[in-house]
Design a protein around this motif. Sequence first.
Motif, short mmCIF file in Angstrom:
data_model
loop_
_atom_site.label_atom_id
_atom_site.label_comp_id
_atom_site.label_asym_id
_atom_site.label_seq_id
_atom_site.Cartn_x
_atom_site.Cartn_y
_atom_site.Cartn_z
N THR A 47 0.82 -1.22 0.00
CA THR A 47 0.00 0.00 0.00
C THR A 47 0.84 1.26 0.00
O THR A 47 0.51 2.24 -0.67
N GLU A 48 1.94 1.27 0.75
CA GLU A 48 2.76 2.47 0.84
C GLU A 48 4.19 2.10 1.25
O GLU A 48 4.40 1.28 2.15
N LEU A 49 5.16 2.70 0.60
CA LEU A 49 6.56 2.49 0.95
C LEU A 49 6.98 3.58 1.94
O LEU A 49 6.76 4.77 1.69
N PRO A 50 7.61 3.21 3.04
CA PRO A 50 8.05 4.22 4.00
C PRO A 50 9.28 4.96 3.49
O PRO A 50 9.99 4.48 2.60
N SER A 51 9.52 6.13 4.06
CA SER A 51 10.72 6.89 3.70
C SER A 51 11.95 6.35 4.40
O SER A 51 13.07 6.50 3.89
N LEU A 52 11.77 5.71 5.59
CA LEU A 52 12.90 5.19 6.36
C LEU A 52 12.37 4.13 7.32
O LEU A 52 11.23 4.21 7.80
N LEU A 53 13.20 3.11 7.60
CA LEU A 53 12.86 2.04 8.52
C LEU A 53 13.73 2.12 9.77
O LEU A 53 14.96 2.29 9.67
N VAL A 54 13.10 2.02 10.96
CA VAL A 54 13.82 1.87 12.22
C VAL A 54 13.48 0.48 12.74
O VAL A 54 12.31 0.20 13.06
N THR A 77 12.42 -1.42 -3.20
CA THR A 77 12.74 -1.17 -1.78
C THR A 77 14.24 -0.99 -1.54
O THR A 77 14.65 -0.78 -0.40
N ARG A 78 15.03 -1.08 -2.59
CA ARG A 78 16.48 -1.05 -2.43
C ARG A 78 16.97 0.27 -1.85
O ARG A 78 17.96 0.32 -1.12
N GLY A 79 16.27 1.35 -2.16
CA GLY A 79 16.75 2.66 -1.73
C GLY A 79 16.22 3.13 -0.39
O GLY A 79 16.52 4.25 0.03
N ILE A 80 15.43 2.29 0.33
CA ILE A 80 14.88 2.71 1.63
C ILE A 80 15.99 2.66 2.68
O ILE A 80 16.58 1.60 2.91
N PRO A 81 16.28 3.76 3.37
CA PRO A 81 17.30 3.74 4.43
C PRO A 81 16.81 2.90 5.63
O PRO A 81 15.62 2.89 5.95
N VAL A 82 17.76 2.23 6.28
CA VAL A 82 17.43 1.37 7.42
C VAL A 82 18.35 1.73 8.59
O VAL A 82 19.57 1.77 8.45
N VAL A 83 17.73 2.01 9.76
CA VAL A 83 18.46 2.25 11.01
C VAL A 83 18.13 1.08 11.95
O VAL A 83 16.96 0.79 12.20
N VAL A 84 19.18 0.40 12.44
CA VAL A 84 19.01 -0.76 13.30
C VAL A 84 19.31 -0.35 14.75
O VAL A 84 20.34 0.27 15.03
N LEU A 85 18.40 -0.71 15.67
CA LEU A 85 18.58 -0.44 17.10
C LEU A 85 19.15 -1.67 17.78
O LEU A 85 18.66 -2.80 17.58
N VAL A 86 20.21 -1.46 18.54
CA VAL A 86 20.84 -2.55 19.31
C VAL A 86 20.74 -2.21 20.79
O VAL A 86 20.66 -1.04 21.19
N ASP A 103 22.04 1.15 7.12
CA ASP A 103 22.68 2.45 6.92
C ASP A 103 23.22 3.04 8.22
O ASP A 103 24.11 3.89 8.19
N ALA A 104 22.68 2.60 9.36
CA ALA A 104 23.17 3.11 10.64
C ALA A 104 22.77 2.16 11.74
O ALA A 104 21.77 1.44 11.64
N CYS A 105 23.61 2.14 12.81
CA CYS A 105 23.31 1.38 14.02
C CYS A 105 23.25 2.36 15.19
O CYS A 105 24.05 3.30 15.27
N PHE A 106 22.30 2.11 16.11
CA PHE A 106 22.16 3.02 17.24
C PHE A 106 21.85 2.21 18.49
O PHE A 106 20.98 1.31 18.47
N CYS A 107 22.55 2.53 19.55
CA CYS A 107 22.33 1.85 20.82
C CYS A 107 21.23 2.60 21.57
O CYS A 107 21.27 3.83 21.73
N VAL A 108 20.22 1.84 22.02
CA VAL A 108 19.07 2.46 22.68
C VAL A 108 19.45 3.13 24.00
O VAL A 108 18.69 3.95 24.53
N ALA A 109 20.64 2.80 24.50
CA ALA A 109 21.08 3.43 25.75
C ALA A 109 21.69 4.80 25.52
O ALA A 109 21.91 5.56 26.47
N ASP A 110 21.97 5.18 24.27
CA ASP A 110 22.59 6.47 23.97
C ASP A 110 21.54 7.57 23.90
O ASP A 110 20.33 7.32 23.93
N ASP A 111 22.05 8.79 23.79
CA ASP A 111 21.17 9.96 23.70
C ASP A 111 20.35 9.88 22.41
O ASP A 111 20.91 9.76 21.31
N PRO A 112 19.02 9.94 22.49
CA PRO A 112 18.19 9.85 21.27
C PRO A 112 18.42 11.00 20.30
O PRO A 112 18.03 10.91 19.13
N VAL A 113 19.05 12.08 20.76
CA VAL A 113 19.34 13.19 19.85
C VAL A 113 20.23 12.71 18.70
O VAL A 113 20.08 13.15 17.54
#
Length: 598
Positions: A47-54, A77-86, A103-113
């Motif tokens: 139905t709809e492609l997202p602009s980015l996936l978390v 879907t090849r061009g959809i950016p993906v951010v993975v939370l660890v 495209d990026a990894c982020f630790c949930v314990a870090d500053d969300p900024v």
Amino acid sequence: MDFLSCTILFAGVSATCEQQLVAELDKRGLGVRMAADGRTVFAGFDTELPSLLVVQDHLPDMSAAQLCQRLRLTSATRGIPVVVLVDEHNAEQEREILERGADACFCVADDPVFLIFRICALLREFGDETAEREGAVFRQPRVSVVTAPGGILWAWPDGASVGKTPRIVKMLRHNGEDATLVEDPDRLELSNVSAGRIQPDCIVVDLSCPAFNGLALAQTVSAFRRRSRQCTRVLGVVEHGQLTAEKIRLAFNAGVDDLTDSDIAPPLLVARISSLVRRKTLQDEARREEAHIESARARMALADALRRVNADLAAANRKLIDAQVKLVQSAKMASLGELAAGIAHEFNNPLAFVLAHENTVKRSMAQALQAVRQNDIVVAEAALTKGSERLASSLVGLSRLRELVASLRRFSRLEEGEFRRLDVPDAIAMVLTLLAPKLGQEIAVERRLEAPPELVCQAALVNQVVMNIVSNAADAILEKREAAAKQAPSAPARYKDRILIASFLEKAEPEGAENYVLQISDTGPGVPQELQERVFEPFFTTKPVGSGTGLGLATAYGVVQAHGGSIVITNSGALGGACFTIRVPYKTGEERRGEHVI
């Protein structure tokens, strides 16, 4: 920056983390959708492609690495950016996730900024790729490392400087990137693509180097991206402990796409650089495909427009052909109208002759009948002889009328576009019969027809061409006589004017070919040099208003062109006036239809 049209899809994210991140994203105008697992993520793509996936690193039905691999398999879907939370920092795990397509990894314990910074940086648009990139072939990723002695990257990762090439450059080269060291930011090759230079895909900037202002350099690169519509990525490196919220805000505003401190593990830094390069490559490929699709659509639209134009041209051409045929017929009718008075005179003479003999024949018949009744054979024979002579004279007049009618019918017929065998001397005689009233007693027509009598051509070659040229010659001669009469009214004409019609064959190219030549010359004043080219233009005439249509010689020119021949005018004819020379290929083949229909 306006992100109102962007949608972020969260997959498998915990409720606490989701609530914290959604509030920050709402402040920036980003829409958010939720999915419980990978299957729900892919089902929503219908139905709809997202602009980015978390995505959480482990979903109920698949890992984040597996989800990234499946995304990269499909062009949609090849061009959809993906951010993975660890859940915790693990350099080896983050490197593996990045290498699998994230495209990026982020630790949930870090500053969300910092996560918000990475999401906004990935959503940042750099404009369309230029034409130089549309036909790009595979090449090594090009990475520029901007640092200098005294900077963090110069002695990274252990603080010890080894030679003149920092280790980060060697590591990137070992990983397959075309890495270059730039010690002076002013020497960084940032120019328009039209200059023919390959721009770097990623620039690693040492933000803690005392030799230059790293944030100012990032702003320069950002301005270059807006100006040249390039997608060059920027990764900034700061000293350990300086990765604060304020630093992140300044870096993002300057145009930095990723930010890390010097405490990062070497393999992870290389993986993050490769992730930025991959993001640029995917974006370039997607835009090239879009450009190709648009180009194909434009070509299809152009082809449709061309087909419509061709159809319109074909319709206009058909109308032009119809109009041209009507124009030829109109020119014939104009010629007939001009000759109507003379032809009417030709009709009146035989008719008057026949009518005058009618009463004589009646009286002779009555005398013969009365003499028979009186048995006066001599008187009866004399009356019958006289009546027979008058009937024979009337028959001559009637034959003249029949000849004129036949000539008019042959001249005015519409089937002159057909190629057929034509008796040229007979056709010329027919034309001269029609022109006899106009020529009168003052103009003599001489014929020297040495060419073969038969020619495969259109009847218009003689009916129209010879008719118009001889008629114009007669007009020119009569105008010359009138001018001479005005100058010397009492002086008698010193000689009789003439028109010469000659025909002969001449050699032509290629060797062995022949031209059938018709040459018409007169004793008129000739055609001025400056008018010899214009006399064949439609509606051009030197006659007074109401005396000419300007179609005669234009029609003659078209007829000769339809035969693949030529018509030229000179003033050096045998009689001293104008000389029209008509050349057409001499063909003796079978009768043909419409080979060069006018």
